[in-house]
Design an enzyme around this catalytic site. Structure first.
Site, mmCIF file in Angstrom:
data_model
loop_
_atom_site.group_PDB
_atom_site.id
_atom_site.type_symbol
_atom_site.label_atom_id
_atom_site.label_comp_id
_atom_site.label_asym_id
_atom_site.label_seq_id
_atom_site.Cartn_x
_atom_site.Cartn_y
_atom_site.Cartn_z
ATOM 1 N N GLU A 213 39.712 -80.652 -81.667
ATOM 2 C CA GLU A 213 39.253 -81.855 -80.936
ATOM 3 C C GLU A 213 38.378 -82.741 -81.840
ATOM 4 O O GLU A 213 37.444 -83.391 -81.385
ATOM 5 C CB GLU A 213 38.506 -81.424 -79.667
ATOM 6 C CG GLU A 213 38.493 -82.438 -78.543
ATOM 7 C CD GLU A 213 39.887 -82.859 -78.092
ATOM 8 O OE1 GLU A 213 40.161 -84.062 -78.181
ATOM 9 O OE2 GLU A 213 40.688 -82.005 -77.673
HETATM 10 C C1 LIG Z 1 43.170 -72.737 -83.038
HETATM 11 C C2 LIG Z 1 43.524 -74.175 -83.073
HETATM 12 C C3 LIG Z 1 43.923 -74.829 -81.921
HETATM 13 C C4 LIG Z 1 44.295 -76.178 -81.967
HETATM 14 N N1 LIG Z 1 44.769 -76.795 -80.834
HETATM 15 C C5 LIG Z 1 45.348 -78.027 -80.945
HETATM 16 C C6 LIG Z 1 46.066 -78.607 -79.849
HETATM 17 O O1 LIG Z 1 46.149 -78.039 -78.767
HETATM 18 N N2 LIG Z 1 46.674 -79.816 -80.040
HETATM 19 C C7 LIG Z 1 46.618 -80.474 -81.231
HETATM 20 O O2 LIG Z 1 47.193 -81.535 -81.343
HETATM 21 N N3 LIG Z 1 45.930 -79.960 -82.284
HETATM 22 C C8 LIG Z 1 45.312 -78.755 -82.174
HETATM 23 N N4 LIG Z 1 44.643 -78.197 -83.234
HETATM 24 C C9 LIG Z 1 44.551 -78.958 -84.464
HETATM 25 C C10 LIG Z 1 43.126 -79.446 -84.741
HETATM 26 O O3 LIG Z 1 42.775 -80.462 -83.847
HETATM 27 C C11 LIG Z 1 43.064 -79.838 -86.219
HETATM 28 O O4 LIG Z 1 43.107 -78.637 -86.960
HETATM 29 C C12 LIG Z 1 41.807 -80.626 -86.531
HETATM 30 O O5 LIG Z 1 41.855 -81.883 -85.932
HETATM 31 C C13 LIG Z 1 41.607 -80.800 -88.039
HETATM 32 O O6 LIG Z 1 42.778 -81.247 -88.667
HETATM 33 P P1 LIG Z 1 43.338 -80.456 -89.935
HETATM 34 O O7 LIG Z 1 43.406 -79.011 -89.581
HETATM 35 O O8 LIG Z 1 44.583 -81.101 -90.390
HETATM 36 O O9 LIG Z 1 42.226 -80.598 -91.013
HETATM 37 P P2 LIG Z 1 42.072 -81.813 -92.039
HETATM 38 O O10 LIG Z 1 42.206 -83.097 -91.314
HETATM 39 O O11 LIG Z 1 42.944 -81.570 -93.216
HETATM 40 O O12 LIG Z 1 40.541 -81.646 -92.467
HETATM 41 C C14 LIG Z 1 40.118 -80.800 -93.552
HETATM 42 C C15 LIG Z 1 38.661 -81.130 -93.883
HETATM 43 O O13 LIG Z 1 38.572 -82.499 -94.257
HETATM 44 C C16 LIG Z 1 37.640 -83.164 -93.443
HETATM 45 N N5 LIG Z 1 38.096 -84.523 -93.166
HETATM 46 C C17 LIG Z 1 39.345 -84.940 -92.872
HETATM 47 N N6 LIG Z 1 39.350 -86.248 -92.614
HETATM 48 C C18 LIG Z 1 38.083 -86.686 -92.735
HETATM 49 C C19 LIG Z 1 37.431 -87.935 -92.597
HETATM 50 N N7 LIG Z 1 38.097 -89.038 -92.236
HETATM 51 N N8 LIG Z 1 36.086 -87.991 -92.808
HETATM 52 C C20 LIG Z 1 35.387 -86.900 -93.177
HETATM 53 N N9 LIG Z 1 35.943 -85.678 -93.319
HETATM 54 C C21 LIG Z 1 37.276 -85.576 -93.098
HETATM 55 C C22 LIG Z 1 37.537 -82.357 -92.165
HETATM 56 O O14 LIG Z 1 36.285 -82.542 -91.508
HETATM 57 C C23 LIG Z 1 37.712 -80.946 -92.702
HETATM 58 O O15 LIG Z 1 36.483 -80.455 -93.148
HETATM 59 C C24 LIG Z 1 44.224 -76.871 -83.191
HETATM 60 C C25 LIG Z 1 43.796 -76.216 -84.356
HETATM 61 C C26 LIG Z 1 43.475 -74.891 -84.312
HETATM 62 C C27 LIG Z 1 43.082 -74.198 -85.593
#
Ligand SMILES: Cc1cc2nc3c(=O)[nH]c(=O)nc-3n(C[C@H](O)[C@H](O)[C@H](O)COP(=O)(O)OP(=O)(O)OC[C@H]3O[C@@H](n4cnc5c(N)ncnc54)[C@H](O)[C@@H]3O)c2cc1C
Length: 592
Positions: free
Chosen positions: A436
Site C-alpha cells: 500500500e
Molecule cells: C506480501 C505482499 C502483498 C502485496 N499485496 C498487493 C496487492 O494485493 N495488490 C497489489 O497491487 N500489490 C500488492 N503488493 C505489492 C506492493 O504494493 C509493492 O511491493 C509495493 O508497492 C512496492 O513496490 P515494489 O515491490 O515494486 O518495490 P519498488 O517500487 O521496486 O521499491 C524498491 C525500493 O525503492 C523505493 N522507491 C521506489 N520508488 C520510489 C520513489 N519514487 N521515491 C522514493 N523511494 C522509492 C521503495 O521505497 C523501496 O525501498 C504486495 C506486496 C507484497 C510483498
C-alpha cells in the site's frame, strides 16, 4: 482460546475522551449509535476473534496457503472461520445500509478491525482488500456494477482484490502494461499481476478482482491507466457465478510473514482474454484508486498498531512469569522487575496507546469528513484526513517494526525461537511498511501533496492546535515536563516544515532526502498530542474522583514516559531533515 484480549479500557478512553464518539454519532444523525452500543459490538468481536480467529494464527504461519489443481487452498480452518464471520454480519459493519451494510461509523469499524488484525493479520487481510474493492465501486462504479456486485461484496459472500502491481510496475504505476481491449459492452483484459493478496481461495464462490490496465488508445504514463472489474466467475442470467473467467493464479509467493494470506501471481487472458468491465472513466483508473487510498492506507497503518498490541500483550505476560533475578533470601523474581525490561514494555505500552489514539482520531476525521452536516466542516475534516493518512500509514507501520522487535527482546532467546509466537508478530509486521505504498512513498505524498501543495497551510493548522495542548500541559503541576517536551517537538515540526518550504524548490532531492525523517517527526508529535490530551483528561477525572483511578494514573505515567522517551526523537529527526541531501547524494553509485 488465545491469551489476547482487546484493550477495552484504553479504547473506551479514546472513544470518550479523544474521539468524542457520542457527539460524533449525534452530529451525524446516527441517534441509535453510542459508546455503549459500540462496546457491546466490540465485546462480540473480541469473543469471535479470540475464540475463532486467533487460534488459527499459528496454523496459518506454519501451514499457510497452498496451490493445487483447483487454485489456491487457504489455511485449514480459515473457511469455517470466514463463513462464521460472514454469517454473523461482520463484513458489512461500516458499509452503507443501501447495499446491505450496517452503516456504522468508520471509527467503530476501525476498532473492530483492530481485533481481527491482532488475532490474525493473514486472515484479516482478505477483508481489508474486499473493503478496498467496495470503496472503489462505491465511489466510481456505475449503477449497474454497484447493483450487480456490491451486495455480495458488502456481505462478504464474495471477496475482492486490488490488482495494481506488475513485475516492472511497483511503486511506479506509470509502468503498468496490462491491456484491455473493448469488445461490445465489456473488455478483454490480458496481462500478469504479481503480489496479489488473497488473489484466489476456496472460501467463497466468487472473487472480484479490480485491475489496472491500459486501453488501446491510452496515453503513456499515469494518465493512461483505467480500472476494470474482472470476476473469477462470470455471472449467469440470475446473477450467480457461472462460467469460469480467463484469470488464474499461476503461482504463490513464499514469504517472510503473513503466510495465511495467499500472495498470488495472477495471469489474465491466457486463453484469449478475461472479461472485464470498466470502472469509472477511461484513463482515470489511477485517480479512482487514489480516492480510495485514504481508507486502505489507514487500514494498513492500523495493522501496525494491531500486531504491536498483540506482541505487547504476549511480552507483558512473559515478563511476569519468567524468573531470572535472585533476592538475598534466595527466592527468584520475574524479569518485569528489571528496569530495562520495564523500559521495553513501557516503549510498547506507551507506543501502542499513542498509535491507537492517532488511528482512532484519524478514523473519526474520516467519519466527520463524510457525515458532518455542514459542507465547510466536511472540507475541513477531509483536509485533516489527507494530512493524517501518510502519517498514520508510515509512522504506525514503522513503529511496529520497533515494537514487535522489543516484544522478542523481552522474551530473550525464547523470543527468537518460533514456539513462543513472538517471532511471528515480528515477521508479520515486516510487510506493513512495504505494501500500500512504502514509507518512502508515504513521505513523498506528505511532502509533495500535503505540505508543498498548500505551502504548509494544513500542517501549520495542526501544529498550532498541538501547541495549545502543550501550553495547557505546561500550566499543570505534574504534567508540565510533558508539555515542554511536546512544545519542543512542535517547534521541531514547525522548523522542519519551514526548512522544507525554503529549500524544496532549490534542489529536487531535498524533499526525497528529508521526507521519511519529517514523516517520523510528525508521527512522534501527533502521538505526543494524543498522549498529552489523554493525560490532561485523566487528570481531570482523577481530580473529580471519577473513573478507574488505577487506569487513569497509569495513563498519566504512560504519557509522561512518552514525553521522556519518544518526543526527544522529534528533535533528532529535525537535525536529519535540516542536514539536507548533500551527504545522502554525495557518493557515486560505484562507491556503495
Ligand atoms: C506480501 C505482499 C502483498 C502485496 N499485496 C498487493 C496487492 O494485493 N495488490 C497489489 O497491487 N500489490 C500488492 N503488493 C505489492 C506492493 O504494493 C509493492 O511491493 C509495493 O508497492 C512496492 O513496490 P515494489 O515491490 O515494486 O518495490 P519498488 O517500487 O521496486 O521499491 C524498491 C525500493 O525503492 C523505493 N522507491 C521506489 N520508488 C520510489 C520513489 N519514487 N521515491 C522514493 N523511494 C522509492 C521503495 O521505497 C523501496 O525501498 C504486495 C506486496 C507484497 C510483498
Amino acid at each position: 482460546m488465545s491469551d489476547y484480549s482487546y484493550p477495552y479500557k484504553d479504547a473506551e478512553f479514546v472513544f470518550n475522551e479523544l474521539v468524542g464518539f457520542d457527539q460524533l454519532c449525534e452530529q451525524a444523525g446516527l441517534e441509535e449509535v453510542n459508546t455503549e452500543l459500540a462496546f457491546a459490538v466490540l465485546e462480540e468481536a473480541n469473543r469471535m476473534g479470540t475464540e475463532v480467529i486467533a487460534p488459527l494464527n499459528v496454523v496459518a504461519d506454519r501451514e499457510g496457503a497452498s496451490l493445487g489443481e483447483n487454485g489456491v487452498q487457504e489455511t485449514p480452518g480459515f473457511k469455517q472461520a470466514y463463513l462464521r464471520y460472514v454469517e454473523d454480519g461482520w463484513a458489512g459493519l461500516g458499509f452503507p445500509e443501501e447495499f446491505g451494510g450496517q452503516g456504522m461509523p468508520k471509527v467503530l469499524a476501525t476498532a473492530v478491525s483492530e481485533i481481527w488484525q491482532s488475532c490474525s493479520l493473514g486472515f484479516s487481510l482478505c477483508s481489508l482488500l474486499t473493503h478496498g474493492a467496495v470503496e472503489a465501486l462505491l465511489l466510481h462504479g456505475s449503477e449497474e456494477l454497484q447493483v450487480t456486485y456490491l451486495h455480495k461484496l458488502v456481505s462478504g459472500e464474495w471477496t475482492g482484490t486490488m490488482n495494481l502491481t506488475e513485475p516492472q510496475a511497483g511503486s511506479d504505476l506509470a509502468a503498468v502494461a496490462s491491456r484491455a481491449v473493448p469488445e461490445g459492452d465489456y473488455y478483454r483484459v490480458t496481462g500478469q499481476k504479481i503480489f496479489i493478496t488473497w488473489g484466489d481461495h476456496q472460501m467463497t464462490d466468487n472473487v472480484i478482482h479490480l485491475v489496472l490496465a491500459r486501453l488501446p488508445d491510452a496515453p503513456p504514463g499515469v494518465k493512461g491507466i483505467s480500472l476494470f472489474l474482472v470476476p473469477k466467475f462470470l455471472l449467469d442470467e440470475n446473477g450467480e457465478p457461472g462460467q469460469r473467467n480467463d484469470v488464474h493464479c499461476v503461482s504463490l509467493e513464499h514469504k517472510l510473514g503473513i503466510h495465511g494470506s495467499p500472495t498470488c501471481v495472477l495471469s489474465f487472458g491466457d486463453n484469449g482474454g478475461a472479461t472485464g468491465y470498466l470502472v469509472g472513466e477511461p484513463h482515470r483508473g489511477l485517480m479512482a484508486m487514489f480516492t480510495m487510498m485514504n481508507d486502505a492506507r489507514q487500514a494498513v497503518g492500523l495493522q501496525g498498531l494491531s500486531v504491536s498490541e498483540r506482541s505487547y500483550q504476549q511480552a507483558r505476560g512473559w515478563a511476569m512469569e519468567r524468573l531470572q533475578g535472585t533476592r538475598s533470601d534466595g527466592t527468584r523474581y520475574p524479569i518485569i522487575d528489571f528496569p530495562d525490561v520495564r523500559r521495553l514494555l513501557m516503549l510498547m505500552k506507551s507506543g501502542t496507546e499513542a498509535m491507537r489514539g492517532l488511528a482512532y482520531v484519524s478514523a473519526a476525521e474520516i467519519d466527520r469528513s463524510r457525515l458532518s452536516k455542514d459542507p465547510d466542516d466536511r472540507v475541513r475534516h477531509a483536509t485533516r484526513v489527507d494530512l493524517y493518512t501518510p502519517i498514520v500509514k508510515g509512522w504506525l507501520t514503522e513503529m511496529s517494526q520497533e515494537l514487535t522487535s522489543h516484544g522478542i527482546q523481552v522474551h530473550g532467546g525464547m523470543g527468537y525461537i518460533e514456539e513462543t509466537g513472538s517471532a511471528q508478530f515480528y515477521r508479520d509486521a515486516r510487510i506493513t511498511t512495504i505494501y500500500e505504498g512504502t514509507t518512502a512513498i508515504q513521505a513523498n505524498d506528505l511532502v509533495g501533496r500535503k505540505i508543498l501543495a498548500d505551502s504548509g497551510e494544513a500542517l501549520t493548522g495542526l501544529l498550532q492546535e498541538i501547541q495549545v495542548t502543550a501550553e495547557e500541559l505546561i500550566q499543570t503541576d505534574d504534567l508540565s515536563a510533558l508539555g515542554h517536551a511536546l512544545a519542543e517537538a512542535v517547534t521541531a515540526g514547525t522548523q522542519a516544515q519551514q526548512w522544507l518550504l525554503d529549500h524544496a524548490r532549490e534542489d529536487r532531492n531535498v524533499g526525497g532526502a528529508a521526507g521519511v525523517n519529517l514523516l517520523m517527526l510528525l508521527g512522534y508529535v501527533c502521538g505526543g498530542w494524543v498522549m498529552g490530551v489523554a493525560a490532561l483528561k485523566a487528570s481531570g477525572q482523577l481530580a473529580a474522583g471519577a473513573g478507574d483511578s488505577s487506569f487513569l494514573e497509569a495513563k498519566q505515567v504512560t504519557a509522561r514516559f512518552y514525553g521522556e522517551h519518544y518526543l526527544p526523537r522529534a528533535v533528532a529527526c529535525l537535525a536529519s531533515v535540516q542536514a539536507g541531501p548533500e551527504s545522502i547524494m554525495a557518493l557515486t553509485a560505484g562507491q556503495f
